[in-house]
Write a protein that holds these residues in place. Structure first.
Motif, short mmCIF file in Angstrom:
data_model
loop_
_atom_site.label_atom_id
_atom_site.label_comp_id
_atom_site.label_asym_id
_atom_site.label_seq_id
_atom_site.Cartn_x
_atom_site.Cartn_y
_atom_site.Cartn_z
N UNK A 103 0.84 -1.21 0.00
CA UNK A 103 0.00 0.00 0.00
C UNK A 103 0.88 1.26 0.00
N UNK A 146 -2.98 -1.47 10.21
CA UNK A 146 -3.98 -2.44 10.67
C UNK A 146 -3.94 -3.74 9.85
N UNK A 152 -3.11 -7.43 11.38
CA UNK A 152 -4.01 -8.59 11.23
C UNK A 152 -3.26 -9.73 10.52
N UNK A 190 -2.63 -13.49 11.90
CA UNK A 190 -3.11 -14.67 11.18
C UNK A 190 -1.93 -15.61 10.89
N UNK A 197 -13.58 -0.76 21.10
CA UNK A 197 -12.68 -1.76 20.53
C UNK A 197 -12.72 -3.05 21.35
N UNK A 204 -9.72 -13.32 11.52
CA UNK A 204 -8.64 -12.49 10.98
C UNK A 204 -8.85 -12.24 9.49
N UNK A 218 -11.48 -9.66 9.18
CA UNK A 218 -10.95 -8.32 9.51
C UNK A 218 -10.12 -7.77 8.34
N UNK A 219 -9.36 -8.67 7.71
CA UNK A 219 -8.53 -8.23 6.58
C UNK A 219 -9.41 -7.83 5.40
N UNK A 262 -10.78 -4.44 5.32
CA UNK A 262 -9.90 -3.29 5.02
C UNK A 262 -9.97 -2.91 3.54
N UNK A 274 -9.86 3.73 3.75
CA UNK A 274 -9.34 3.72 5.12
C UNK A 274 -10.27 4.57 6.00
N UNK A 292 -8.03 7.99 7.25
CA UNK A 292 -7.45 8.91 6.26
C UNK A 292 -8.25 8.98 4.96
N UNK A 331 -7.65 1.28 -0.24
CA UNK A 331 -6.80 0.12 0.07
C UNK A 331 -7.32 -1.11 -0.68
N UNK A 372 -13.65 -1.97 14.56
CA UNK A 372 -12.49 -2.36 15.37
C UNK A 372 -11.28 -1.51 15.02
N UNK A 373 -11.01 -1.39 13.72
CA UNK A 373 -9.82 -0.66 13.29
C UNK A 373 -9.91 0.83 13.66
N UNK A 431 -9.62 1.28 17.48
CA UNK A 431 -8.29 0.98 18.01
C UNK A 431 -7.31 2.09 17.65
N UNK A 432 -7.36 2.51 16.38
CA UNK A 432 -6.43 3.56 15.95
C UNK A 432 -6.69 4.87 16.69
N UNK A 468 -5.41 4.53 20.26
CA UNK A 468 -3.94 4.58 20.34
C UNK A 468 -3.41 5.97 20.03
N UNK A 469 -4.07 6.67 19.10
CA UNK A 469 -3.61 8.02 18.76
C UNK A 469 -3.86 8.98 19.92
#
Lengths: 127, 505
Positions: A14, A28, A32, A36, B145, B171, B174-175, B178, B182, B185, B189, B444-445, B448-449, B452-453
Motif C-alpha cells: 500500500x 492495521x 491482522x 493470522x 474496541x 482475521x 478483519x482483513x 480493510x 481507510x 485517512x 486500500x 475495530x480498526x 483501536x487507531x 492509540x492516537x
C-alpha cells in the motif's frame, strides 16, 4: 500461515499515507496479517486434521450445482435473465438426477416466472 | 407521543402487516426444512428486502427470525432432525414423545413453550435495550474496541471449531474489511483501481455466499439420497392437566436461561436449549424421563431457545455486537438502511425499540397460530426430495444478490464466497467469525487507531471497562480448556472431549 504472509505482503504494497497520522493505512492490515500468520504457525505445529470425506456422490452433485450456477451467471450476461435462469434450473435438475419430464419443464417455468414477476415487476429490479 | 406509542404506531401500516404475514410463512417453511437455517434465510431475504423501507424490511427479517424458531421444532419432533441448529435440544425429548404416539402433544407443547419464551425475551428487549444503550453511550474508542474483540471472541468460542481456526477465520474477515477506504485517512486500500470495491467487499453478497450458497452446496455434498420418513401417528393434541402442571417449573427455568444466554454476544438458541435442558433435568422430580420423552425437557428447551431472541436483539442493537449468527447477518442489512446498531441508535430513535418489539410480538402470535394448525400437510413436505429446494434456493440467492446493487459483479462475489465457504467447512474453519470480522472490522480498526492516537496503549489499559471486557474475552477462550484439564487431572483421565453423557446423542 501462508494466508497471513500474503496479507502482510499485500499490506506492505500500500502507498504511504499522505495524512499526518501515527498509524498509517497499512498498519492495521499488517497487524491482522501478522496475527493470522502466527495463528497459522500454531495450527501447522499441530497434527493436521481433515473431516472424513465419504461423500463421493455428494461431491459430484455439489460441483454440478456450482458449475450450473456459474454457467447461469455467464448466460445471464449474454442472453438475458429469463432464458438463462430457465436453462440453469433445467441443467441443475438434470444433473441432480431428476428424470420426470413434467418436473423438468414445470419447475424451471414456475421458478423463473415467480422470480421475474417478484423482482422485475413488483420491486422494479432491472433483471 | 411517547417512544412506545410512536414505535407501535409504525405497525399500523397494512403493508407492514402484510410483510409480517409473508415473513411468518417464509420463516415457518425455512424452519421446517432441515438444511435451511434462519441465518441463511435472513441472508437470502436481505437481498429481497433492501429495496423496501426499513420498517417493512425489518418486519420481514425479524418475522422470519421468530417464525423459523417455531417451524424448526416440527422436523425435530417428527423426524429427529432439527430444522435449524436452535432446535437441536428439541430432538432430545420431542422425538421420543412422537415415537410414543404423542407427536400431537409434543407439537402443541413446543408451540406454546416457544411462544412464552419468545414473549418473555421481547419483554427483556423492551425493558433492557434503552438502559443498556445509555450505559454503552459512555464508551469511548478503547471500550468500543474491547467490545468488538469480545464479540469476535465469543463467536469463535461458540462456533464449534478449534479456537485457532475460528480466530484465523475472524482475521480473514478483519482483513477483507480493510478493502475500500481507510476509515481514518480515506485512502483507498486493495481496490486495485476497481470502482466496484471502492466501498469495500459487498458484505450482503459475501454473507449470502457464505451462509446461503455454501450451505446448499454442503447439503448437496452430505445429503444421502433417501428422503426423510416422518412420524404419521399424531395421537392427541392437547396436554392433560397433570402434564400442564408439570410445565410450570421448566417454563421458568427455560425463560431464565434463555434471557441470560441470549444476552451474551454470539450465543443463540442452540446453546440456550441445551443448557436449559440440563438445568431442568437437575431440578425435575422425574430426571429419569429426560431423553425418553419428558414433557418437562421439551418445555424447558423450547422456552429457553425462543427466550434468547429478544435479548439477542437487545445486545445487537444496543451495543452493536451481534447476539447470535442471525443478528450478525442482520447488522449488514441495518447498516445499508442507514441504521447503525450501537449505543447511539436508541438515544436518537428510542421508538425503534418498540417498533422492533411490536414486530416480534406480532410475529410470535402469527407463528403460534400457524404452529397450532394441524401439521399433517407440513409433515408431508418433509418427504420432498431436497433437490427441488437446492435449485429454488440457489436461483433465489443469485437474483436476491443481484437486486442489492443491480450488479452482476455482486453475484460473482457471492459465488466466490460460496466456494470459500465450502473450502472453509471442508477444513473445519467456521464462517461465523469471518462474517463478524467483515462486518465489525471497520469499527475495530477505527476505534483501536483512535484509542492509540489519543493516548497510546495506556488509553486502553487504564480503562477499567475496556480491561474488564478484554479479560472476559481471554477467559472465554482460555477458560474451557483450563477447566477441562483440571477436571481431567482430578478424575485422572486423559484430556479428550468434555463429558457429554448427560446429553442424549
Amino acid at each position: 500461515m501462508a494466508l497471513g504472509i500474503v496479507m502482510v505482503v499485500l499490506a506492505s504494497s500500500l502507498p504511504p499515507s499522505t495524512v499526518l497520522t501515527a498509524f498509517a493505512p497499512q498498519w492495521w492490515p499488517t497487524t491482522v496479517g501478522v496475527l493470522v500468520a502466527a495463528l497459522g504457525a500454531i495450527l501447522a505445529l499441530r497434527t493436521s486434521e481433515r473431516e472424513d470425506d465419504d461423500h463421493a456422490t455428494g461431491s459430484s452433485r455439489m460441483l454440478a450445482l456450482l458449475a450450473s450456477a456459474a454457467a447461469g451467471l455467464v448466460l445471464w450476461q449474454f442472453v438475458g435473465f429469463l432464458p438463462a435462469m430457465a436453462a440453469m434450473s433445467v441443467a441443475m435438475l438434470l444433473l441432480l438426477g431428476e428424470r420426470r419430464l413434467l418436473v423438468i419443464v414445470l419447475l424451471p417455468l414456475i421458478l423463473t416466472s415467480v422470480l421475474y414477476t417478484f423482482f422485475s415487476e413488483l420491486l422494479k429490479v432491472p433483471l | 407521543m411517547t417512544p412506545l406509542l410512536d414505535g407501535f404506531a409504525a405497525l399500523g401500516d397494512p403493508f407492514v402487516l402484510l410483510c409480517i404475514a409473508i415473513g411468518a410463512a417464509i420463516g415457518m417453511l425455512v424452519g421446517t426444512f432441515p438444511g435451511i437455517t434462519a441465518t441463511m434465510a435472513i441472508a437470502l431475504a436481505s437481498g429481497f428486502t433492501l429495496t423496501l423501507d426499513p420498517v417493512p424490511g425489518l418486519a420481514v427479517l425479524l418475522t422470519i427470525y421468530v417464525a423459523a424458531n417455531f417451524g424448526d421444532r416440527v422436523p425435530a419432533i417428527l423426524v429427529n432432525t432439527p430444522g435449524t441448529p436452535a432446535s437441536i435440544a428439541t430432538t432430545f425429548d420431542g422425538y421420543p414423545m412422537a415415537k410414543k404416539g404423542l407427536a400431537g402433544v409434543a407439537l402443541t407443547t413446543s408451540a406454546f413453550a416457544s411462544a412464552v419464551g419468545s414473549v418473555l425475551g421481547i419483554i427483556v428487549l423492551m425493558t433492557a435495550a434503552i438502559p443498556l444503550s445509555r450505559i454503552a453511550l459512555e464508551f469511548g474508542p478503547a471500550e468500543t474496541f474491547a467490545l468488538v474483540v469480545f464479540g469476535l471472541t465469543m463467536m469463535v468460542t461458540v462456533s464449534g471449531s478449534r479456537p485457532v481456526k475460528g480466530f484465523i477465520a475472524g482475521g480473514l474477515g478483519l482483513f477483507l474489511a480493510t478493502v475500500g477506504r481507510d476509515p481514518i485517512t480515506g485512502a483507498d486500500r486493495f481496490t486495485f483501481g476497481e470502482l466496484a470495491v471502492a466501498d469495500g467487499v459487498p458484505f450482503i453478497a459475501a454473507i449470502i455466499g457464505l451462509f446461503g450458497v455454501a450451505e446448499i452446496l454442503d447439503g448437496a455434498r452430505r445429503r444421502q439420497d433417501q428422503v426423510l420418513e416422518p412420524i404419521r401417528q399424531f395421537g392427541r393434541w392437547w396436554p392433560t392437566r397433570s402434564e400442564l402442571r408439570r410445565m410450570g417449573k421448566p417454563l421458568a427455568i427455560g425463560a431464565g436461561v434463555g434471557a441470560v444466554v441470549g444476552a451474551i454476544p454470539a450465543t443463540g438458541g442452540d446453546i440456550g436449549g441445551i443448557i436449559a435442558w440440563s438445568q431442568a433435568k437437575r431440578a425435575s422430580k422425574h430426571p429419569e424421563e429426560f431423553g425418553h420423552g419428558s414433557i418437562e425437557g421439551l418445555t424447558a428447551v423450547d422456552t429457553s431457545s425462543n427466550a434468547t431472541l429478544g435479548p439477542s436483539v437487545t445486545t445487537t442493537l444496543a451495543l452493536g455486537i451481534p447476539g447470535d449468527s442471525v443478528m450478525a447477518v442482520m447488522i449488514g442489512s441495518l447498516i445499508i438502511w442507514g441504521i447503525q446498531p450501537g449505543p447511539a441508535l436508541f438515544s436518537s430513535r428510542p421508538d425503534l425499540v418498540f417498533t422492533i418489539a411490536g414486530i416480534m410480538l406480532l410475529a410470535t402470535a402469527v407463528a403460534l397460530g400457524l404452529s397450532l394448525l394441524r401439521l399433517r400437510g407440513v409433515a408431508r413436505l418433509l418427504e420432498l426430495h431436497p433437490r427441488y429446494l437446492w435449485v429454488v434456493v440457489l436461483a433465489a440467492c443469485m437474483v436476491g444478490t443481484f437486486a442489492i446493487n443491480n450488479s452482476i459483479v455482486d453475484v460473482g462475489v457471492m459465488l466466490v464466497f460460496g466456494i470459500l465457504g465450502i473450502v472453509m467447512r471442508r477444513f473445519g474453519f467456521p464462517a461465523g467469525p469471518l462474517v463478524l470480522g467483515l462486518i465489525l472490522g471497520e469499527l475495530a480498526e477505527a476505534n483501536l487507531r483512535r484509542a492509540l492516537e489519543i493516548g497510546g496503549p495506556a488509553n486502553i489499559l487504564t480503562s477499567p471497562i475496556a480491561v474488564g471486557i478484554l479479560l472476559l474475552s481471554i477467559a472465554a477462550v482460555a477458560g474451557p480448556p483450563v477447566v477441562q484439564r483440571l477436571r481431567a487431572r482430578r478424575a485422572n483421565q486423559p484430556t479428550t472431549e468434555p463429558s457429554r453423557k448427560d446429553i442424549p446423542s
